[in-house]
Design an enzyme around this catalytic site. Structure first.
Site, PDB file in Angstrom:
ATOM      1  N   SER A   1      24.044 -22.019  46.336  1.00 31.55           N
ATOM      2  CA  SER A   1      23.526 -21.124  45.308  1.00 31.55           C
ATOM      3  C   SER A   1      22.117 -21.520  44.873  1.00 31.55           C
ATOM      4  O   SER A   1      21.195 -21.536  45.677  1.00 31.55           O
ATOM      5  CB  SER A   1      24.498 -21.114  44.124  1.00 31.55           C
ATOM      6  OG  SER A   1      24.163 -20.135  43.183  1.00 31.55           O
TER       7      SER A   1
ATOM      8  N   ASP B   1      18.834 -15.892  43.116  1.00 31.28           N
ATOM      9  CA  ASP B   1      18.964 -17.291  43.502  1.00 31.28           C
ATOM     10  C   ASP B   1      19.269 -17.358  44.992  1.00 31.28           C
ATOM     11  O   ASP B   1      19.244 -16.346  45.690  1.00 31.28           O
ATOM     12  CB  ASP B   1      20.046 -17.983  42.672  1.00 31.28           C
ATOM     13  CG  ASP B   1      21.410 -17.334  42.836  1.00 31.28           C
ATOM     14  OD1 ASP B   1      21.470 -16.161  43.213  1.00 31.28           O
ATOM     15  OD2 ASP B   1      22.433 -18.008  42.585  1.00 31.28           O
TER      16      ASP B   1
ATOM     17  N   ASP C   1      21.860 -17.683  46.953  1.00 32.06           N
ATOM     18  CA  ASP C   1      22.892 -16.868  47.603  1.00 32.06           C
ATOM     19  C   ASP C   1      22.994 -15.480  46.996  1.00 32.06           C
ATOM     20  O   ASP C   1      23.878 -14.699  47.343  1.00 32.06           O
ATOM     21  CB  ASP C   1      24.254 -17.564  47.584  1.00 32.06           C
ATOM     22  CG  ASP C   1      24.882 -17.631  46.205  1.00 32.06           C
ATOM     23  OD1 ASP C   1      24.130 -17.589  45.206  1.00 32.06           O
ATOM     24  OD2 ASP C   1      26.117 -17.751  46.115  1.00 32.06           O
TER      25      ASP C   1
ATOM     26  N   ASP D   1      23.901 -14.187  44.147  1.00 27.40           N
ATOM     27  CA  ASP D   1      24.993 -13.696  43.316  1.00 27.40           C
ATOM     28  C   ASP D   1      24.566 -13.584  41.856  1.00 27.40           C
ATOM     29  O   ASP D   1      25.373 -13.252  40.995  1.00 27.40           O
ATOM     30  CB  ASP D   1      26.250 -14.551  43.455  1.00 27.40           C
ATOM     31  CG  ASP D   1      26.069 -15.981  42.968  1.00 27.40           C
ATOM     32  OD1 ASP D   1      24.923 -16.379  42.649  1.00 27.40           O
ATOM     33  OD2 ASP D   1      27.074 -16.718  42.919  1.00 27.40           O
TER      34      ASP D   1
END
Length: 452
Positions: free
Chosen positions: A104, A246, A248, A250
């Protein structure tokens, strides 16, 4: 050995804490736990596997795929895509589970393994505990059933996943984005292709930053944890707004046309009013966490919207939403879940819906975000301490009580161990930023002294 799973999968420094052997072993254990309840009528279980662009993701992906196939699972390898894309494809393709390799917002040397249950949902604690227990059992020498011959899993690349996910994003928008100029900061991460494509197809004039991942530059001075570049670019290009993801993707943070940050609480407030206007805010309720700004709570009360709080972590928000049928929830950090369209936080979807609200109303993002007054909030991360002892020392408890008395009704204190990093977070909210800063600094010193 401590619990491997944190608040969002298993994370650590790649090839030190998170090794290929660990990734392979966890994948075998997950294959047994997550596929054991299926009724396949002679067909093998199927898993979707994706990753962010970190260099370590290349060998960790190979380990995960090897573990799954060796356990008799067919693998659809979707390559570099956001976590919410893997979650969506897991559900849309009817896969038995999904695996995402990402840390992340963490720095490049870290990586993580995140498992998703059937339908693309995050695992609950009980499933994670079962996977960890089975992994430990195998690691200590207990044999596991290994298929041979035609029983081993097959692996194929599923390149169609990119277009399928982008089409899904466009399909849920309530209106197009024509006429908007938007700067996107992709953090050199998993959404570097997906997000610009989706915003462009939706009609926006798109300018991209941080969209050239090389495996080493993810989150490096850009993205949702470093908004400086985005602020400057929005002002330079005269854009209507900026969106930052960010690693990833999400999560989503934004900046308005003047370069001012619009955080997850403000985004959640804007989307709550938009959903209510369309009669889509079920139970007239929005879900946040104990870290949500007090200003958000006050704004929802003023608007007649019920605000429900959970522990920090979008998995706990999701559990509360599913339990009661709520449609919207999220965190200050930019994890926003729109349950009708996603099973997890989706930064690209959130950014699209936020931009759609700007386009539909003809109102600037700054005006929309002004629905709430964000009270000063100071967050101090205290590293190199024993985070497991946060609630165990009398000296620290006394310091927190004294701070709460000092702040009174206009502020609050929250200490919590990070679920993904080796540190303790000290959050102080007050009517005055200097007061909040002073109290947070004193408490951070006590944390360091008592837990260091």
């Amino acid at each position: 050995m401590g619990r491997l799973f944190g608040t969002d999968g298993v994370r650590g420094i790649a090839n030190a804490d998170l090794t290929a052997e660990l990734a392979l072993g966890l994948s075998v254990a997950a294959a047994h736990v997550l596929a054991e309840a299926g009724d396949y009528a002679g067909q093998r279980p199927v898993a979707v596997v994706g990753r962010d662009p970190r260099a370590s993701g290349e060998f960790l992906e190979a380990a995960v795929v090897a573990g799954l196939a060796s356990a008799g699972v067919d693998v659809l390898r979707v390559g570099v895509l956001p976590t919410p894309a893997v979650a969506y494809l897991t559900g849309a393709l009817g896969a038995d589970f999904g695996v995402m390799l990402s840390a992340s917002h963490n720095a490049m040397p870290d990586n993580g393994v995140k498992f998703l249950a059937r339908g693309g949902h995050k695992l609950d604690d009980e499933l994670e505990d079962r996977i960890e227990a089975l992994y430990t059992e195998h690691r200590t020498g207990a044999p596991w059933a290994r298929p041979t011959g035609a029983g081993v899993g097959r692996v194929r690349d599923y390149d169609e996943g990119f277009d399928a996910y982008v089409a899904h994003l466009i399909g849920v928008l309530p209106n197009r984005l024509d006429g908007l100029k938007i700067v996107l900061d992709e953090a050199h991460g998993a959404a570097s292709r997906v997000s610009p494509e989706a915003f462009s197809r939706a009609g926006a004039d798109v300018i991209t930053l941080g969209a050239r991942p090389d495996g080493l530059n993810i989150n490096d001075g850009c993205g949702s944890t470093h908004l400086g570049l985005l602020r400057a670019a929005v002002i330079e290009h005269g854009a209507d707004l900026g969106i930052a993801h960010d690693g990833d993707a999400d999560r989503c943070l934004a900046v308005d046309a003047a370069g001012n940050e619009v955080d997850g609480d403000q985004i959640l407030a804007v989307l709550a009013l938009a959903l209510r206007e369309r009669d889509a805010l079920r139970e007239n309720t929005v879900v946040g966490t104990v870290m949500s700004n007090l200003g958000f709570k006050l704004a929802m009360e003023r608007e007649g919207i019920t605000f429900v709080q959970t522990a920090v972590g979008d998995r706990y928000i999701l559990e509360e939403m599913k339990r009661h049928g709520y449609a919207l929830g999220g965190e200050q950090s930019g994890h926003v879940i729109v349950l009708d369209h996603a099973t997890t936080g989706d930064g690209t979807l959130t950014g699209l819906l936020l931009a759609a609200r700007v386009a539909a109303t003809g109102t600037s993002l700054a005006e929309l975000a002004a629905v709430m007054d964000r009270l000063p909030q100071v967050l101090v991360n205290v590293p190199d301490v024993d985070k497991s002892r946060v609630g165990e020392t009398a000296e620290l408890a006394a310091a927190v009580t004294a701070a709460e008395v000092e702040l009174g009704a206009t502020g609050r204190v929250l200490l919590r161990p990070s679920g993904t990093e080796p540190l303790v977070r000290v959050m102080v909210e007050a009517a005055d930023i200097d007061h909040a800063t002073a109290v947070a600094g004193r408490l951070a010193d006590v944390v360091k002294a008592t837990l260091g």
